[in-house]
Write a protein that holds these residues in place. Structure first.
Motif, PDB file in Angstrom:
ATOM      1  N   GLU A 162       2.640 -11.921  -9.894  1.00 54.47           N
ATOM      2  CA  GLU A 162       2.560 -10.982  -8.670  1.00 54.47           C
ATOM      3  C   GLU A 162       1.886 -11.480  -7.463  1.00 54.47           C
ATOM      4  OE1 GLU A 162      -0.329  -6.973  -7.943  1.00 54.47           O
ATOM      5  OE2 GLU A 162       0.193  -7.292 -10.007  1.00 54.47           O
ATOM      6  N   MET A 163       1.074 -12.388  -7.511  1.00 53.01           N
ATOM      7  CA  MET A 163       0.494 -13.106  -6.503  1.00 53.01           C
ATOM      8  C   MET A 163       1.752 -13.836  -5.514  1.00 53.01           C
ATOM      9  SD  MET A 163      -2.465 -12.112  -5.662  1.00 53.01           S
ATOM     10  CE  MET A 163      -3.210 -13.434  -4.659  1.00 53.01           C
ATOM     11  N   THR A 164       2.353 -14.462  -6.416  1.00 52.64           N
ATOM     12  CA  THR A 164       3.598 -15.396  -6.096  1.00 52.64           C
ATOM     13  C   THR A 164       4.578 -14.586  -5.539  1.00 52.64           C
ATOM     14  OG1 THR A 164       3.188 -16.892  -7.801  1.00 52.64           O
ATOM     15  CG2 THR A 164       5.340 -17.079  -6.697  1.00 52.64           C
ATOM     16  N   HIS A 165       4.984 -13.449  -5.958  1.00 56.41           N
ATOM     17  CA  HIS A 165       5.946 -12.721  -5.114  1.00 56.41           C
ATOM     18  C   HIS A 165       5.654 -12.094  -3.845  1.00 56.41           C
ATOM     19  CE1 HIS A 165       9.111 -12.569  -8.371  1.00 56.41           C
ATOM     20  NE2 HIS A 165       8.498 -12.444  -9.235  1.00 56.41           N
ATOM     21  N   LYS A 166       4.222 -11.797  -3.967  1.00 54.93           N
ATOM     22  CA  LYS A 166       3.510 -11.244  -2.572  1.00 54.93           C
ATOM     23  C   LYS A 166       3.431 -12.364  -1.805  1.00 54.93           C
ATOM     24  CE  LYS A 166       0.557  -7.619  -4.532  1.00 54.93           C
ATOM     25  NZ  LYS A 166      -0.872  -7.181  -4.720  1.00 54.93           N
ATOM     26  N   ALA A 167       2.911 -13.690  -2.130  1.00 52.88           N
ATOM     27  CA  ALA A 167       2.860 -14.644  -1.271  1.00 52.88           C
ATOM     28  C   ALA A 167       4.493 -14.953  -0.662  1.00 52.88           C
ATOM     29  CB  ALA A 167       2.417 -15.917  -1.870  1.00 52.88           C
ATOM     30  N   MET A 168       5.478 -15.023  -1.367  1.00 58.34           N
ATOM     31  CA  MET A 168       6.670 -15.343  -0.921  1.00 58.34           C
ATOM     32  C   MET A 168       7.231 -14.349  -0.009  1.00 58.34           C
ATOM     33  SD  MET A 168       8.488 -16.542  -4.526  1.00 58.34           S
ATOM     34  CE  MET A 168      10.076 -16.701  -3.684  1.00 58.34           C
ATOM     35  N   SER A 169       6.775 -13.156  -0.064  1.00 56.45           N
ATOM     36  CA  SER A 169       7.098 -11.950   0.970  1.00 56.45           C
ATOM     37  C   SER A 169       6.587 -12.117   2.253  1.00 56.45           C
ATOM     38  CB  SER A 169       7.099 -10.684   0.373  1.00 56.45           C
ATOM     39  OG  SER A 169       5.731 -10.268   0.284  1.00 56.45           O
ATOM     40  N   ILE A 170       5.459 -12.892   2.168  1.00 56.45           N
ATOM     41  CA  ILE A 170       4.871 -12.963   3.500  1.00 56.45           C
ATOM     42  C   ILE A 170       5.003 -14.356   4.106  1.00 56.45           C
ATOM     43  CG2 ILE A 170       3.218 -11.187   3.131  1.00 56.45           C
ATOM     44  CD1 ILE A 170       1.089 -13.164   2.642  1.00 56.45           C
ATOM     45  N   GLY A 171       4.681 -14.625   5.446  1.00 54.77           N
ATOM     46  CA  GLY A 171       4.568 -15.885   6.044  1.00 54.77           C
ATOM     47  C   GLY A 171       6.031 -16.471   5.955  1.00 54.77           C
ATOM     48  N   ARG A 172       6.519 -17.502   5.535  1.00 55.79           N
ATOM     49  CA  ARG A 172       7.882 -18.169   5.587  1.00 55.79           C
ATOM     50  C   ARG A 172       8.585 -17.492   4.101  1.00 55.79           C
ATOM     51  NH1 ARG A 172       8.300 -24.334   6.403  1.00 55.79           N
ATOM     52  NH2 ARG A 172      10.194 -23.829   7.517  1.00 55.79           N
ATOM     53  N   GLN A 173       9.712 -16.836   4.386  1.00 55.23           N
ATOM     54  CA  GLN A 173      10.306 -15.996   3.354  1.00 55.23           C
ATOM     55  C   GLN A 173      10.978 -17.172   2.258  1.00 55.23           C
ATOM     56  OE1 GLN A 173      10.644 -12.829   2.987  1.00 55.23           O
ATOM     57  NE2 GLN A 173       9.313 -12.509   4.773  1.00 55.23           N
TER      58      GLN A 173
END
Length: 124
Positions: free
Chosen positions: A67-78
């Protein structure tokens, strides 16, 4: 005899209920079992905790990381996960934020110590 049929049916329901990520792939390889067993023991569990307890905890850990990885991938650099993205996501949780800050600081100290050690041993 009827009790045996009920118990068997119940076990089948449990097996079917775990479909999610395990469906069609057989038993999933446990990535963190050894570490989780040690952590559980350190937090007061038995030295050899039940395998089911470790498996449930591991499922929770994997779900959290996913879940954290998916969220992190959606913010910042896609499509990329960067440390700053993780820090941003946990900024409102003081305990997690403090732990991440400590780990990042320790990582920097270790990098500096390795660099100084290498320079001392191999020269500049």
């Amino acid at each position: 005899m009827a009790d045996e049929e009920d118990e068997t049916g119940f076990e089948e329901e449990l097996d079917d209920g775990t479909g999610g990520m395990d469906a069609g792939h057989g038993k999933r390889k446990r990535l963190f079992s050894k570490e989780l067993r040690c952590m559980m023991y350190g937090f007061g569990d038995d030295q050899n905790p039940y395998t089911e307890s470790v498996d449930i905890l591991e499922d929770l850990v994997i779900d959290f990381i996913t879940e954290m990885t998916h969220k992190a991938m959606s913010i910042g650099r896609q499509g990329r996960v960067q440390v700053e993205d993780i820090v941003f996501l946990i900024r409102k949780d003081p305990r997690k934020f403090a732990r991440v800050k400590d780990l990042l600081t320790m990582n920097e100290e270790l990098k500096r110590a390795r660099k100084a050690f290498d320079e001392a041993n191999y020269g500049s």
